[in-house]
Design an enzyme around this catalytic site. Structure first.
Site, PDB file in Angstrom:
ATOM      1  N   TYR A 106       0.408  -1.025   0.409  1.00  0.00           N
ATOM      2  CA  TYR A 106      -0.474  -0.010   0.437  1.00  0.00           C
ATOM      3  C   TYR A 106       0.804   1.250  -0.067  1.00  0.00           C
ATOM      4  O   TYR A 106       2.105   1.529   0.446  1.00  0.00           O
ATOM      5  CB  TYR A 106      -0.812  -0.037   1.042  1.00  0.00           C
ATOM      6  CG  TYR A 106      -1.498  -0.878   1.220  1.00  0.00           C
ATOM      7  CD1 TYR A 106      -3.183  -1.073   0.983  1.00  0.00           C
ATOM      8  CD2 TYR A 106      -1.220  -2.262   1.942  1.00  0.00           C
ATOM      9  CE1 TYR A 106      -4.302  -1.883   0.889  1.00  0.00           C
ATOM     10  CE2 TYR A 106      -2.634  -3.514   2.066  1.00  0.00           C
ATOM     11  CZ  TYR A 106      -3.682  -3.332   1.694  1.00  0.00           C
ATOM     12  OH  TYR A 106      -5.122  -3.743   1.657  1.00  0.00           O
ATOM     13  N   ASP A 116      -9.978   7.737   8.748  1.00  0.00           N
ATOM     14  CA  ASP A 116     -10.016   8.797   7.325  1.00  0.00           C
ATOM     15  C   ASP A 116     -10.170   9.897   7.275  1.00  0.00           C
ATOM     16  O   ASP A 116     -11.612   9.928   8.559  1.00  0.00           O
ATOM     17  CB  ASP A 116     -10.362   7.940   6.970  1.00  0.00           C
ATOM     18  CG  ASP A 116     -11.775   6.633   6.457  1.00  0.00           C
ATOM     19  OD1 ASP A 116     -12.615   7.755   7.090  1.00  0.00           O
ATOM     20  OD2 ASP A 116     -12.010   5.884   5.727  1.00  0.00           O
TER      21      ASP A 116
END
Length: 293
Positions: A130, A144
């Protein structure tokens, strides 16, 4: 012979003409029946033009399940157009994915078609890579940018990130985010969170980080590149890096750049999601596997 035909009476000609037409009709009916018999005995086209694995670049704001549903519809319409006999029960097209990507993440999503779905389990637990961004100073309930800010903390004491890296390489204990697809008591954690249950006890899990790099550090923002095993939450990793530095942080973006042998270069972009391209991608992957043998 011609003379004999000239002497045929009009009545006889009428009978001969009628018999000729009857014979012709019988021949036509026999031909049509033969063609119908051949058509009924013909083997229908296969449901799948190819079976196996391929990958797409999951668009932002799409769930992984939405991607599967959308692509399944494309292949189902293709099968119907070709005259394939689809199963009566849903799903008529066998398709699944090899590991959930958050709606606010994009990147490599591996999918299986037909017997390829049986190969997906290894992708769920296998290695993934990632690229993600983090920002110090605030934390949200989702970890997030979609969530609400729940904590703020100073970060001006941070001057270096490298010294915390050894704490997060190898097998580590990690608490998954509250907003995640993990099931607890028969319910997804995010379902509990949306009902206001924020005091859920989430046990830590062992995950493996093979490699961690800090990139583009421009405090309070920073990027990381991670190679990890299945079950790792990058949102939790960024949260825990901040805790190790005595502050808080939130993930600003997340992109899966590799899963198993698939990289971003192997992925079909949204504008290329057609049956022809999907089957061609499956065949390319199969060819790659054959070249490795």
């Amino acid at each position: 012979m011609l003379a004999a035909l000239r002497n045929v009476t009009p009545f006889t000609r009428s009978i001969l003409s009628s018999r000729c037409m009857s014979t012709q009709n019988t021949f036509l009916r026999s031909t049509e029946a033969s063609q119908a018999s051949e058509a009924s005995s013909a083997v229908p086209p296969p449901v799948y033009r190819a079976e196996g694995l391929f990958a797409v670049d999951k668009p932002l704001h799409w769930t992984s399940s939405q991607v599967v549903s959308y692509l399944r519809g494309i292949l189902e319409r293709d099968a119907r157009t070709r005259g394939a006999q689809l199963p009566r029960r849903s799903p008529r097209i066998k398709m699944g994915h090899g590991g959930t990507l958050d709606p606010l993440a994009n990147g490599v999503l591996v999918l299986g078609v037909g017997h390829g779905t049986k190969q997906l389990q290894s992708y769920l637990s296998g290695s993934k890579a990632y690229r993600a961004g983090g920002e110090f100073g605030f934390e949200t309930n989702t970890l997030d940018m979609e969530g609400n800010i729940t904590r703020r903390a100073a970060y001006d004491h941070i001057h270096d990130l490298e010294h915390v890296r050894p704490h997060f390489v190898g097998t580590i204990e990690q608490i998954p985010p509250l907003f995640s697809a993990i099931k607890q008591d028969g319910q997804r954690l995010y379902q509990k969170a949306r009902k206001g249950h924020t005091d859920v006890d989430i046990p830590a899990r062992s995950v493996t980080i093979y490699e961690l790099q800090f990139l583009n550090v421009n405090l309070p923002k920073f990027d990381i590149e991670v190679e990890c095993g299945g079950g790792t939450y990058i949102r939790s990793l960024i949260r825990d890096i901040a805790y190790q530095l005595d502050t808080v942080a939130t993930t600003t973006y997340l992109q899966r750049i590799k899963q198993g042998p698939f990289t971003l270069e192997d992925c079909l972009q949204k504008e290329d999601w057609t049956a022809d391209n999907i089957y061609a991608a499956i065949e390319r992957h199969q060819q790659k596997l054959l070249e490795l043998i």
